[in-house]
Design an enzyme around this catalytic site. Structure first.
Site, PDB file in Angstrom:
ATOM      1  N   SER A  46       0.806  -1.314  -0.075  1.00  0.00           N
ATOM      2  CA  SER A  46       0.137   0.055   0.288  1.00  0.00           C
ATOM      3  C   SER A  46       0.953   1.317   0.142  1.00  0.00           C
ATOM      4  O   SER A  46       1.671   1.384  -0.805  1.00  0.00           O
ATOM      5  CB  SER A  46      -1.052  -0.064   1.272  1.00  0.00           C
ATOM      6  OG  SER A  46      -1.829   0.826   0.961  1.00  0.00           O
ATOM      7  N   ASP A 163      -5.755  -3.393  -2.461  1.00  0.00           N
ATOM      8  CA  ASP A 163      -4.800  -2.838  -1.574  1.00  0.00           C
ATOM      9  C   ASP A 163      -4.030  -4.137  -1.074  1.00  0.00           C
ATOM     10  O   ASP A 163      -4.537  -4.981  -0.544  1.00  0.00           O
ATOM     11  CB  ASP A 163      -5.561  -2.371  -0.375  1.00  0.00           C
ATOM     12  CG  ASP A 163      -4.542  -1.298   0.267  1.00  0.00           C
ATOM     13  OD1 ASP A 163      -3.790  -1.885   1.169  1.00  0.00           O
ATOM     14  OD2 ASP A 163      -4.531  -0.031   0.360  1.00  0.00           O
TER      15      ASP A 163
END
Length: 322
Positions: A46, A163
């Site tokens: 991320s 993510d």
């Protein structure tokens, strides 16, 4: 303190997920650089993927720090390209975000990075982690930062990716499998606490932009201006959508979490549980105190970076590296 002997250690750096809290990674990298701790490999998830990519390209973090501190984050939100036609797939398509990443990273290929680098994303259909270290770095980072519901999934080969923090919020194990025998983990996972409205602070980072980064700021301004009408339309849409129940909520004096708070808390629960297991395999853990920085509070970059730097320096000073 003693420094690492290169013949003994192969040092891997794991940069964890955490949205705006992850800006603390910049401070951690500053401290490692100042103490001549050479990183042999990086893995990021991320926000950790974005910051790791920059460092892997330049072997330095000062440029990204300056960009971050001089950026007007109230304008940055205008890079969101609302996805009204496919709203069930995610609020934001992310095309403008990808263009912004190209400005910062210049769409470099993994093979051209100065430090071996691995990006973690998540296969939305299987829940398995997807490790990317070939092709476009921008495409990989874009996939890794695709917060569920907020961003539409990224199509990668035959997969739909979201993510990286969902599957592997702090990718220590990847570095170990790749031969690193000393792992430094920069951990910004958030401990959950009872919901309260964030104490919003004014952005005090306004001021002159360093001429070295004028090109980047000009490009950012161009992207924002290009997306201006769509942004205004999205704001009006959201206002009309939420206006019906506003009076009722005010009358009841409720302080309910927003949809983004709910999404964030759900992800934080998963990240916290997984991170605690992953961190057991790290040799050195740096955990900046950025617990009170919320999901999208990127305007608090200065305090996040400073906290990362100070925490890393404190731990490095007290650690005897042989």
């Amino acid at each position: 303190m003693k420094f690492f002997k290169k013949e003994k250690y192969k040092i891997g750096l794991a940069l964890g997920s955490g949205s705006a809290r992850g800006l603390a990674h910049i401070g951690v990298l500053k401290a490692l650089k100042e103490n001549n701790i050479t990183i042999d490999m990086i893995a990021g998830s991320s926000i950790g993927a974005l910051i790791g990519a920059y460092f892997a390209k330049y072997q330095d973090i000062r440029g990204l720090e300056e960009i971050t501190l001089n950026m007007e984050f109230k304008k940055l939100i205008r890079l969101a390209d609302p996805n009204f036609f496919l709203l069930s797939k995610g609020f934001i398509r992310g095309k403008k975000v990808e263009e912004f990443l190209e400005i910062i990273l210049e769409d470099i290929d993994f093979k051209d990075l100065k430090i071996p680098f691995f990006v973690v994303s998540t296969d939305i259909e299987t829940g398995e982690e997807v490790i990317i270290n070939t092709g476009s770095v921008v495409k990989a980072v874009r996939a890794s930062i695709s917060l569920p519901v907020v961003f539409t999934p990224v199509v990668f080969e035959d997969k739909f990716l979201i993510d990286g923090g969902v599957a592997n919020p702090i990718p220590i194990d990847i570095l170990r499998k790749k031969g690193m025998n000393y792992i430094i983990a920069s951990n910004v996972s958030r401990k959950l606490k009872r919901y309260s409205k964030s104490n919003i602070k004014n952005n005090d980072f306004a001021g002159g932009v360093n001429p070295n980064f004028k090109k980047i700021n000009d490009s950012l301004a161009g992207l924002i201006n290009e997306n201006k009408d769509l942004f205004n339309n999205s704001i009006n849409f959201i206002k009309n959508l939420s206006g019906t129940n506003k009076k009722q909520i005010n009358n009841e004096r409720l302080e309910l979490p927003s949809i983004f708070d709910v999404i964030a808390s759900t992800i934080f629960i998963m990240e916290q549980q997984i991170s605690q297991l992953k961190l057991k395999d790290a040799d050195l853990i740096i955990t900046p105190d950025v617990q009170d920085i919320a999901l999208f509070e990127f305007y608090r970059a200065k305090e996040a970076i400073m906290e990362g730097y100070q925490k890393a320096m404190e731990i490095i000073r007290n650690k005897d590296f042989e």
